[in-house]
Design an enzyme around this catalytic site. Structure first.
Site, PDB file in Angstrom:
ATOM      1  N   HIS A  57       0.825  -1.220   0.000  1.00  9.74           N
ATOM      2  CA  HIS A  57       0.000   0.000   0.000  1.00  9.74           C
ATOM      3  C   HIS A  57       0.857   1.268   0.000  1.00  9.74           C
ATOM      4  O   HIS A  57       0.420   2.313   0.471  1.00  9.74           O
ATOM      5  CB  HIS A  57      -0.931   0.065   1.215  1.00  9.74           C
ATOM      6  N   HIS A 111      -0.933  -3.848   7.053  1.00  6.16           N
ATOM      7  CA  HIS A 111      -1.129  -4.823   8.121  1.00  6.16           C
ATOM      8  C   HIS A 111       0.156  -5.136   8.864  1.00  6.16           C
ATOM      9  O   HIS A 111       0.753  -6.209   8.749  1.00  6.16           O
ATOM     10  CB  HIS A 111      -1.772  -6.088   7.566  1.00  6.16           C
TER      11      HIS A 111
END
Ligand SMILES: *[C@@H]1O[C@H](CO)[C@@H](O)[C@H](O)[C@H]1NC(C)=O
Ligand SMILES: *[C@@H]1O[C@H](CO)[C@@H](O)[C@H](O)[C@H]1NC(C)=O
Ligand SMILES: *[C@@H]1O[C@H](CO)[C@@H](O)[C@H](O)[C@H]1NC(C)=O
Ligand SMILES: *[C@@H]1O[C@H](CO)[C@@H](O)[C@H](O)[C@H]1NC(C)=O
Ligand SMILES: [Fe+2]
Length: 457
Positions: A324, A353
């Site tokens: 990301h 995450h």
């Protein structure tokens, strides 16, 4: 001679490397590899409460701007049932007050929701334990919560920080570790709730199971909601094009109280904090509703009453994970200068995450023609915290940019949660708890000093 030369060269190389690689800590902790899998529907934590049409998926959130109101939400599976909330101060069980819930349902492709109740309890007293009762007769259920203290500059308050939770065995551990820590008074939830969209047709029964799973905390203490990408539930291939449909039906927030026109961005005051929730997945460019609202909201912040200014936004403005990477860059370009100018204390994000804590850095000098594109240390800048580590089905994001950039203070690819213990107007103790360490062990911690009321040292 030659070997000495080689030694010197090696030394020089080491020196250069140390000077360049001046980032913080990349934790050496390695977690036993195991897949992140969702708990099956039959799991204990998803069990519906006993009794016909018993209320389930109970959760509460702040219902107004200052903390004198609570929204109670629950679902009845078979029929509307009672829409009453009976509530009262825990030390005065004889004086019951009743409030009426609004009921809603929604359809998502071939899924039809249960009866979703939302009831606002107004004019509560500060710092008071209330109990509340929902449902009827043999299937009624009772819960309790404690209202926050009145807004004030030195009011201590402790938040749990949880993001990207999902409903795996790891999620269960994260929730258990937070829940077993008696210090936590309310949760700042950083987006990505159920991950129902991971399933074919976005199986909305996974929204229901998530509601039952989190009830053990969310029915008793306020969870402040922020929407992530997994709340969009955008599925044009099955005709589902209304963004955030399940989320907005299930998780109401008091957005009107802060003059917002959308539940996806809003603000509240709680104890000594002013909390601003933003939406990474709604328009935020110049002139958009979110942009205009944020500009106005920042003028309403009064640091003499709420010293701690916290922003929650799902997609991080800073992180050094390959996953990301730079997805939050658009919002950084738009809002970072406001965060620095307004001396925001903390920006909470998830989405990636893993866990990461940044140094106080700013990149606001940059414009497209001046090439000043390196973040620099700034005492006015917020600390960016990345807590996308709740434990969802997508697993961990374990690949980092090497070497660790200087603006990254601590990073580790593990599941866990954070806590923020605000002590007074100048001091807050922040800590991060890694799941693999067992309940309440602290793996990273730091004192945050308020950006507006700096302590004298
Ligand atoms: C919805 O459709 C899917 C796929 O056709 C099917 O497996 C499922 O049972 C249906 N659910 C309901 C509630 O009809
Ligand atoms: C989830 O955690 C709770 C609390 O530790 C435990 O009682 C329960 O059995 C766990 N459930 C699953 C499916 O792991
Ligand atoms: C861009 O930055 C340079 C150098 O700081 C500055 O001189 C210039 O005015 C800036 N351009 C704009 C349009 O703000
Ligand atoms: C604020 O809290 C910190 C940490 O507990 C403490 O050291 C400090 O003395 C407090 N400040 C005031 C003014 O009480
Ligand atoms: Fe996300």
């Amino acid at each position: 001679m030659n070997s000495m030369k080689a030694q010197l060269m090696a030394l020089a190389l080491i020196l250069i490397f140390t000077l360049r690689c001046n980032g913080g800590i990349t934790s050496s902790f390695t977690r036993k590899p195991h897949p992140s899998i969702d708990m099956p529907f039959g799991s204990d934590v998803f069990k519906a409460p006993p009794g016909f049409n018993a209320p389930q998926q109970v959760h509460i959130t702040q219902g107004d701007y200052e903390g004198k109101s609570v929204i109670v939400s629950w679902v009845t599976p078979k029929k509307t049932g009672s829409n009453l909330v009976l509530y009262g101060k825990a030390n005065d069980k004889h004086k019951l007050i009743s409030a009426l819930a609004k009921v809603t349902t929604y359809k998502y492709y071939n899924y039809t929701s249960g009866f979703i109740h939302h009831c606002t309890l107004n004019d509560l007293e500060y710092n008071t334990k209330y109990f509340y009762k929902i449902g009827s007769e043999d299937s009624s259920r009772q819960f309790s919560f404690i209202t926050p203290p009145e807004v004030g500059p030195d009011v201590p308050y402790t938040f749990g920080l949880i993001g990207d939770l999902g409903q795996t065995y790891d999620s269960n551990q994260t929730l258990e570790h937070y829940h077993s820590n008696p210090k936590g008074q309310a949760v700042l939830f950083i987006g990505d709730l159920s991950y129902a969209d991971h399933y074919p047709l976005h199986d909305n029964r996974r929204w229901d199971s998530w509601g039952r799973f989190t009830e053990r905390s969310a029915a008793y203490q306020t969870w402040i909601w922020c929407a992530g990408n997994h709340e969009m539930d955008f599925a044009p291939e099955i005709g589902e094009t209304r963004l955030f449909k399940p989320y907005m039906h299930r998780y109401p927030v008091p957005y009107k109280a802060s003059g917002s026109t959308s539940p996806l961005w809003y603000a509240i005051k709680r104890a000594s904090t002013h909390i601003i929730v933003l939406s990474s997945y709604s328009a935020f460019g110049t002139y958009t509703p979110q942009y205009e609202w944020l500009q106005t909201e920042l003028t309403k912040v009064d640091r003499t009453k709420t010293p701690w200014l916290i922003v929650i936004v799902h997609s991080p403005l800073y992180n050094t994970n390959n996953y990301h990477y730079m997805e939050g860059e658009g919002m950084r370009v738009m809002f970072e200068s406001w965060f620095v100018e307004n001396k925001v204390d903390i920006v909470l994000s998830g989405h990636v995450h893993s866990y990461e804590r940044m140094e106080r850095v700013s990149n606001i000098a940059y414009n497209i023609s001046n090439k000043k594109c390196t973040p620099v240390k700034s005492e006015d800048a917020p600390v960016y915290l990345n807590l996308g580590d709740g434990g969802n089905i997508e697993g961990l994001a374990a690949e980092y940019i090497q070497p660790q950039p200087s603006y990254s203070a601590f990073r580790e690819s593990s599941f866990g949660h954070g806590t923020l213990e605000i002590k007074n107007r100048t001091h807050a103790f922040y800590s991060w708890h890694r799941n693999d360490d067992g309940v309440r062990t602290v793996a990273d911690s730091v004192w945050f000093y308020n950006r507006y009321h700096r302590p004298s040292e």
